[in-house]
Design a protein around this motif. Structure first.
Motif, PDB file in Angstrom:
ATOM      1  N   LEU A 240       0.816  -1.216   0.000  1.00 54.28           N
ATOM      2  CA  LEU A 240       0.000   0.000   0.000  1.00 54.28           C
ATOM      3  C   LEU A 240       0.848   1.263   0.000  1.00 54.28           C
ATOM      4  CD1 LEU A 240      -2.830  -0.939   2.510  1.00 54.28           C
ATOM      5  CD2 LEU A 240      -2.969  -0.777   0.038  1.00 54.28           C
ATOM      6  N   ALA A 241       1.834   1.291   0.906  1.00 55.52           N
ATOM      7  CA  ALA A 241       2.559   2.547   1.104  1.00 55.52           C
ATOM      8  C   ALA A 241       3.439   2.892  -0.096  1.00 55.52           C
ATOM      9  CB  ALA A 241       3.398   2.479   2.373  1.00 55.52           C
ATOM     10  N   LEU A 242       4.045   1.878  -0.724  1.00 53.96           N
ATOM     11  CA  LEU A 242       4.951   2.202  -1.832  1.00 53.96           C
ATOM     12  C   LEU A 242       4.209   2.832  -3.009  1.00 53.96           C
ATOM     13  CD1 LEU A 242       7.849   2.175  -2.858  1.00 53.96           C
ATOM     14  CD2 LEU A 242       7.443  -0.078  -3.790  1.00 53.96           C
ATOM     15  N   PRO A 243       3.168   2.160  -3.545  1.00 47.81           N
ATOM     16  CA  PRO A 243       2.476   2.792  -4.678  1.00 47.81           C
ATOM     17  C   PRO A 243       1.805   4.118  -4.314  1.00 47.81           C
ATOM     18  CG  PRO A 243       1.424   0.710  -4.094  1.00 47.81           C
ATOM     19  CD  PRO A 243       2.664   0.794  -3.282  1.00 47.81           C
ATOM     20  N   ILE A 244       1.139   4.160  -3.156  1.00 44.14           N
ATOM     21  CA  ILE A 244       0.457   5.402  -2.783  1.00 44.14           C
ATOM     22  C   ILE A 244       1.478   6.513  -2.573  1.00 44.14           C
ATOM     23  CG2 ILE A 244      -1.003   6.531  -1.051  1.00 44.14           C
ATOM     24  CD1 ILE A 244      -2.305   3.868  -0.524  1.00 44.14           C
ATOM     25  N   MET A 292     -14.880   0.614  11.026  1.00 41.60           N
ATOM     26  CA  MET A 292     -14.962  -0.324   9.903  1.00 41.60           C
ATOM     27  C   MET A 292     -15.136  -1.762  10.357  1.00 41.60           C
ATOM     28  SD  MET A 292     -12.072   1.414   7.497  1.00 41.60           S
ATOM     29  CE  MET A 292     -11.986   0.088   6.325  1.00 41.60           C
ATOM     30  N   HIS A 293     -15.019  -2.003  11.665  1.00 40.36           N
ATOM     31  CA  HIS A 293     -15.225  -3.331  12.237  1.00 40.36           C
ATOM     32  C   HIS A 293     -14.316  -4.392  11.644  1.00 40.36           C
ATOM     33  CE1 HIS A 293     -18.504  -1.758  14.506  1.00 40.36           C
ATOM     34  NE2 HIS A 293     -19.073  -1.292  13.413  1.00 40.36           N
ATOM     35  N   LEU A 294     -13.091  -4.018  11.372  1.00 41.67           N
ATOM     36  CA  LEU A 294     -12.118  -5.041  10.990  1.00 41.67           C
ATOM     37  C   LEU A 294     -11.755  -5.809  12.258  1.00 41.67           C
ATOM     38  CD1 LEU A 294      -9.858  -2.967   8.593  1.00 41.67           C
ATOM     39  CD2 LEU A 294     -11.350  -4.872   7.991  1.00 41.67           C
ATOM     40  N   PRO A 295     -11.318  -7.070  12.130  1.00 47.43           N
ATOM     41  CA  PRO A 295     -11.037  -7.864  13.332  1.00 47.43           C
ATOM     42  C   PRO A 295      -9.868  -7.288  14.121  1.00 47.43           C
ATOM     43  CG  PRO A 295     -10.321  -9.007  11.356  1.00 47.43           C
ATOM     44  CD  PRO A 295     -11.099  -7.828  10.897  1.00 47.43           C
ATOM     45  N   GLN A 296      -9.950  -7.440  15.442  1.00 45.87           N
ATOM     46  CA  GLN A 296      -8.831  -7.013  16.283  1.00 45.87           C
ATOM     47  C   GLN A 296      -7.670  -7.969  16.105  1.00 45.87           C
ATOM     48  OE1 GLN A 296      -9.305  -6.170  20.298  1.00 45.87           O
ATOM     49  NE2 GLN A 296     -11.087  -4.863  20.054  1.00 45.87           N
ATOM     50  N   SER A 297      -6.500  -7.547  16.493  1.00 50.11           N
ATOM     51  CA  SER A 297      -5.289  -8.369  16.489  1.00 50.11           C
ATOM     52  C   SER A 297      -4.914  -8.873  15.097  1.00 50.11           C
ATOM     53  CB  SER A 297      -5.412  -9.603  17.391  1.00 50.11           C
ATOM     54  OG  SER A 297      -5.957  -9.250  18.606  1.00 50.11           O
ATOM     55  N   ALA A 298      -5.551  -8.343  14.050  1.00 50.72           N
ATOM     56  CA  ALA A 298      -5.291  -8.898  12.726  1.00 50.72           C
ATOM     57  C   ALA A 298      -4.198  -8.100  12.009  1.00 50.72           C
ATOM     58  CB  ALA A 298      -6.565  -8.877  11.893  1.00 50.72           C
ATOM     59  N   PRO A 299      -3.370  -8.811  11.235  1.00 52.86           N
ATOM     60  CA  PRO A 299      -2.313  -8.112  10.493  1.00 52.86           C
ATOM     61  C   PRO A 299      -2.857  -7.026   9.567  1.00 52.86           C
ATOM     62  CG  PRO A 299      -1.957 -10.469  10.394  1.00 52.86           C
ATOM     63  CD  PRO A 299      -3.275 -10.267  11.071  1.00 52.86           C
ATOM     64  N   ILE A 300      -4.083  -7.198   9.086  1.00 55.68           N
ATOM     65  CA  ILE A 300      -4.607  -6.193   8.160  1.00 55.68           C
ATOM     66  C   ILE A 300      -4.703  -4.839   8.864  1.00 55.68           C
ATOM     67  CG2 ILE A 300      -7.042  -6.822   8.643  1.00 55.68           C
ATOM     68  CD1 ILE A 300      -5.916  -5.652   5.249  1.00 55.68           C
ATOM     69  N   VAL A 301      -5.177  -4.841  10.094  1.00 58.31           N
ATOM     70  CA  VAL A 301      -5.313  -3.574  10.819  1.00 58.31           C
ATOM     71  C   VAL A 301      -3.928  -3.009  11.140  1.00 58.31           C
ATOM     72  CG1 VAL A 301      -6.301  -2.448  12.814  1.00 58.31           C
ATOM     73  CG2 VAL A 301      -7.494  -4.357  11.764  1.00 58.31           C
ATOM     74  N   GLY A 302      -3.063  -3.910  11.647  1.00 61.50           N
ATOM     75  CA  GLY A 302      -1.704  -3.464  11.937  1.00 61.50           C
ATOM     76  C   GLY A 302      -1.041  -2.920  10.689  1.00 61.50           C
ATOM     77  N   GLY A 303      -1.236  -3.626   9.571  1.00 68.60           N
ATOM     78  CA  GLY A 303      -0.625  -3.197   8.311  1.00 68.60           C
ATOM     79  C   GLY A 303      -1.141  -1.837   7.882  1.00 68.60           C
ATOM     80  N   LEU A 304      -2.459  -1.625   8.024  1.00 69.44           N
ATOM     81  CA  LEU A 304      -3.031  -0.339   7.619  1.00 69.44           C
ATOM     82  C   LEU A 304      -2.491   0.789   8.488  1.00 69.44           C
ATOM     83  CD1 LEU A 304      -6.729  -1.376   6.917  1.00 69.44           C
ATOM     84  CD2 LEU A 304      -5.045  -0.581   5.265  1.00 69.44           C
ATOM     85  N   LEU A 306       0.311   0.834  10.159  1.00 72.01           N
ATOM     86  CA  LEU A 306       1.725   1.062   9.850  1.00 72.01           C
ATOM     87  C   LEU A 306       1.886   1.733   8.482  1.00 72.01           C
ATOM     88  CD1 LEU A 306       3.348  -2.196  11.235  1.00 72.01           C
ATOM     89  CD2 LEU A 306       3.236   0.052  12.281  1.00 72.01           C
ATOM     90  N   THR A 307       0.955   1.450   7.558  1.00 69.63           N
ATOM     91  CA  THR A 307       1.002   2.124   6.260  1.00 69.63           C
ATOM     92  C   THR A 307       0.853   3.630   6.448  1.00 69.63           C
ATOM     93  OG1 THR A 307       0.051   0.217   5.156  1.00 69.63           O
ATOM     94  CG2 THR A 307      -0.117   2.316   4.007  1.00 69.63           C
ATOM     95  N   LEU A 308      -0.151   4.006   7.258  1.00 74.43           N
ATOM     96  CA  LEU A 308      -0.357   5.433   7.509  1.00 74.43           C
ATOM     97  C   LEU A 308       0.902   6.064   8.093  1.00 74.43           C
ATOM     98  CD1 LEU A 308      -3.942   5.567   9.018  1.00 74.43           C
ATOM     99  CD2 LEU A 308      -3.169   6.147   6.719  1.00 74.43           C
ATOM    100  N   LEU A 364       9.974   0.887   5.961  1.00 78.28           N
ATOM    101  CA  LEU A 364       9.553  -0.462   6.349  1.00 78.28           C
ATOM    102  C   LEU A 364      10.258  -0.899   7.619  1.00 78.28           C
ATOM    103  CD1 LEU A 364       9.394  -2.622   3.114  1.00 78.28           C
ATOM    104  CD2 LEU A 364       7.543  -1.857   4.547  1.00 78.28           C
ATOM    105  N   ALA A 365      11.543  -0.574   7.714  1.00 75.51           N
ATOM    106  CA  ALA A 365      12.298  -0.972   8.896  1.00 75.51           C
ATOM    107  C   ALA A 365      11.717  -0.310  10.137  1.00 75.51           C
ATOM    108  CB  ALA A 365      13.771  -0.609   8.723  1.00 75.51           C
ATOM    109  N   GLN A 366      11.353   0.970   9.987  1.00 79.82           N
ATOM    110  CA  GLN A 366      10.696   1.661  11.104  1.00 79.82           C
ATOM    111  C   GLN A 366       9.413   0.939  11.489  1.00 79.82           C
ATOM    112  OE1 GLN A 366       9.758   5.630  10.028  1.00 79.82           O
ATOM    113  NE2 GLN A 366      11.827   6.396  10.412  1.00 79.82           N
ATOM    114  N   ALA A 367       8.625   0.602  10.462  1.00 76.04           N
ATOM    115  CA  ALA A 367       7.338  -0.043  10.708  1.00 76.04           C
ATOM    116  C   ALA A 367       7.547  -1.391  11.379  1.00 76.04           C
ATOM    117  CB  ALA A 367       6.571  -0.208   9.402  1.00 76.04           C
TER     118      ALA A 367
END
Ligand SMILES: Nc1ncnc2c1ncn2[C@@H]1O[C@H](COP(=O)(O)OP(=O)(O)O)[C@@H](O)[C@H]1O
Ligand SMILES: [Mg+2]
Lengths: 449, 265
Positions: A240-244, A292-304, A306-308, A364-367
């Motif tokens: 996400l972060a690279l293209p955006i 948005m009710h994404l699941p807790q503890s999920a990599p998708i939320v963490g990834g989003l 960290l993307t921000l 990425l290393a920071q993230a």
């Protein structure tokens, strides 16, 4: 040049080059002082680094080794398959609890075999020398190999964390005397087992592949789920972060006219880079989980989240990289009738690539090392099951390496402290690899113009 | 100025390629080009001379709309190419620049191979249908750039590895490869040594057969050597425009005279 009177032969400089004059002396002295300051600063830094590395390595390396007890277990058919029909469903009805007596018996036999006659040794002490993980291991084996039931099979069981600690120097006879979890008698037996080759400490690959384990079983705990969770999040961040980030930078740097709006955007991006990461965690909690009710503890939320967090870093470094491409290259391309986009994608972007990649990898290393925002979105939970393969796995609970470190340090058993340091070593190795990659990429793409 | 090798001066009338009428250029509030009227002929080398900062480059960059890339730059008045207004809303500057090529002051080859440098223009404009055709265009352009013999054995070497003079001729070859009708050159020799300068000047004289060439130069000798028409700019104004021979031997304006005799500039 008519008004120049003939200069007298007295020079302001020292008459002989072999004599240093006062000014030169002073200048040299101040230079020497400055060099000394610089060297001192570097020495302090290097010393701090060495102390840090030494302490992490000495604490963490033991996590990569583990003590195993090797013994023969009699897989009694009447215990494991009471109905005697070898039906997998019936075998599965015997819970882990049912396997414990077999292990206890095998341990007792082993201790008797080596003539471990230690006064004051109780059965309970002997049983406790083997990790509680052993019963589960045995059960998994039996379920996978039902035809072995009734035979005697050789197993390697994890030793209890304290016994393991004894061979790593964490537990001593003095400390054992004061510790209700381990006794000196057990240590005597452990020594005897080791002498006879029934116990050995060796490289513990399972530390990297096992999931976390409960408080009672530090010897079985690993960082597999955390590594996978971190890897998933890095994939999301990269994807996400690279293209955006690159698209935003190209637009801002190459296409947007400079006006008050772009100025505001620019200032805000710089500010965003300085926002404490925990704020992004709160944002993630509010938006991705509560709204948005994404699941807790999920990599998708963490990834989003960290993307921000990574976006500003990538945007700033990409813009710097684009800025560093000389304008003459743009002129050259535009001058032969390339469109703006052709100019950017054929010429400017390739030249900016090393800078962009370096910035991305640093982001990425920071993230990868970020902990605070992940705590807020629930990635600190105890997760025993591996997430599935992506993309579904992005929504499964997982932990992340830095959070796992935090998690380990929160537990009472000192064996977990060792594992926290081990996880830090893994994290540092990943960071080193990423930075090395950044350097390699920069070298490889670097061109002079 | 007896060292000047005056090129033959044909005082014939050639068709007008580019013409500017009441051209004004502003950088923000500063008025860089003031009311310039000029007619640039086909198959002619036109030189823009004048003291530094007088707007020569600015005006040159108006002719292929390179000024569009500068946010604060504003152009007024009309400039026509073959009678068509190039600042018309319908005109795509990209199309215009394919017709009006440009060579810059500092040689700026792409950090790619010599071949790719020259082939880039034809590729993006779709001038070659096959690899063989492209090879042919590259060779022809490099020959026109008078650099073929020096680079024919190392077409895959990076263009940035050439010497300054070779780089500039490569850039000329690159500009020629897109088959423009007008070639704009902004002080193409200012970064070159005298030998390379002579080579480029010779080249410019040959290019005149095919193109209308506009060259900005700060060297009056160079203007006299290569151009048939000369325009003298001063403080954003076009002071004098005419046959090169007339400008240098018989300037009508006192400022032109001061400049060519070295009193201003
Ligand atoms: N990108 C720019 N932004 C603002 N002012 C400019 C820019 N380019 C040129 N100018 C101004 O326009 C005037 C003419 O410049 P230029 O055309 O480069 O002169 P020359 O090429 O004759 O030396 C100068 O006063 C210069 O300061
Ligand atoms: Mg100029």
């Amino acid at each position: 040049m008519t008004d120049v009177t003939v200069a007298e032969k007295t020079s302001k400089h020292a008459s002989s080059l072999h004599q240093t004059d006062v000014r030169t002396k002073r200048r040299n002295a101040s230079e020497a002082r400055f060099r000394f300051y610089g060297l001192t600063a570097i020495a302090v830094g290097v010393f701090a680094l060495i102390v840090l590395m030494a302490s992490i390595l000495s604490n963490g390396i033991p996590a990569f080794f583990q003590t195993y007890v090797i013994m023969n277990v009699d897989l009694k058919a009447d215990v494991l398959d009471p109905k005697g029909n070898r039906d997998p469903d019936d075998i599965a009805k015997v819970m882990t609890f049912g396997y414990t007596p077999l292990i206890n018996e095998a341990t007792k036999t082993l201790v008797a075999e080596i003539g471990g006659e230690v006064p004051g040794l109780t059965d309970k002490m002997v049983n406790n020398m083997i990790s509680r993980e052993a019963a589960g291991q045995l059960r998994r084996f039996v379920l996978a190999h039902p035809d072995e039931i009734g035979k005697t099979v050789k197993f390697e069981f994890l030793a209890n964390g304290r016994i393991d600690g004894y061979f790593k120097g964490r537990v001593t006879r003095e400390s054992a005397a004061l510790d209700s979890n381990v006794s000196v008698e057990q240590l005597d037996i452990a020594d005897a087992l080791k002498r006879d080759g029934h116990l050995e400490t060796r490289f513990n690959f399972a530390f990297l592949t096992n999931p976390d384990a409960s408080d009672q079983r530090p010897e079985a705990a690993g960082i597999g789920v955390a590594i996978l969770g971190s890897a998933y999040m890095m994939l999301i961040v990269l994807g996400l972060a690279l293209p955006i980030g690159v698209a935003a930078s190209i637009y801002l740097e190459e296409f947007a006219k400079t006006n008050w709006l772009t100025d505001i955007i620019e200032v805000n991006i710089s500010n965003l880079a300085a926002v404490p990461s925990i704020v992004f965690g709160i944002l993630g909690l509010a938006i991705f989980i509560n709204f948005m009710h994404l699941p807790q503890s999920a990599p998708i939320v963490g990834g989003l989240v960290l993307t921000l967090m990574t976006l500003p870093t990538i945007i700033i470094s990409t813009r710097a990289a684009l800025k560093s491409v000389p304008n003459s290259i743009r002129d050259a391309a535009l001058g032969i009738g390339a469109s703006k986009m052709q100019t950017v994608f054929h010429h400017v972007l390739p030249l900016a690539m090393p800078g962009i990649l370096t910035g991305t990898i640093i982001g990425l290393a920071q993230a990868l090392g970020e902990t605070a925002p992940l705590l807020l979105i629930g990635m600190v939970a105890f997760v025993k099951d591996f997430p599935a393969a992506p993309p579904e796995g992005f929504f499964d609970p997982a932990t992340a390496l830095p959070v796992q470190v935090y998690n380990f340090t929160q537990r009472s058993d000192p064996a977990f402290y060792e594992r926290a340091s081990g996880a830090i070593i893994v994290l540092l190795i990943f960071l080193l690899i990423m930075n090395a990659l950044a350097i390699v990429l920069r070298r490889r793409f670097e061109r002079r113009w | 100025m007896n060292d000047m090798r005056m090129v033959e001066r044909q005082v014939g009338t050639k068709p007008i390629k580019i013409s500017g009428r009441n051209v004004q250029v502003y950088y923000g509030d500063s008025h860089a080009i003031k009311d310039v009227n000029v007619d640039i002929e086909d198959n002619t080398v036109t030189a823009f001379i004048g003291p530094s900062g007088c707007g020569k480059s600015t005006f040159l960059r108006c002719l292929n709309r390179m000024n569009d890339t500068i946010d604060i730059c504003r152009v007024e008045g009309t400039i026509t190419l073959d009678g068509e207004d190039i600042y018309d809303k319908k005109v795509d500057p990209v199309q215009l620049r394919a017709k009006v090529g440009m060579v810059f002051q500092k040689p700026n080859p792409f950090p790619k191979s010599i071949y790719d440098n020259v082939a880039y223009g034809p590729r993006i404009h779709g001038l070659a249908r096959s690899k063989a055709e492209l090879d042919e265009i590259v060779e022809r352009s490099l020959r026109r750039g008078a650099i073929w013999d020096e680079v024919k054995d190392r077409l895959n070497a990076p263009g940035t590895g050439l010497s300054g003079g070779q780089q500039q001729r490569l850039c000329i070859a690159r500009a020629v490869a897109t088959e423009p009708e007008v070639l704009l050159m902004d002080e193409p020799c200012s970064a070159l040594d005298p030998i390379a300068t002579a080579q480029v000047e010779e080249l410019i004289d040959e290019l005149r057969e095919t193109y209308s060439v506009v060259i900005v130069t700060h060297s009056m000798q160079q203007a006299a050597r290569v151009s048939q028409k000369t325009a003298f700019f001063h403080l954003g104004e076009l002071v004098e425009f005419g046959e090169t021979g007339d400008i240098f031997t018989n300037p009508k304006d006192s400022r032109t005279e001061s400049y060519i005799t070295g009193r201003i500039g």
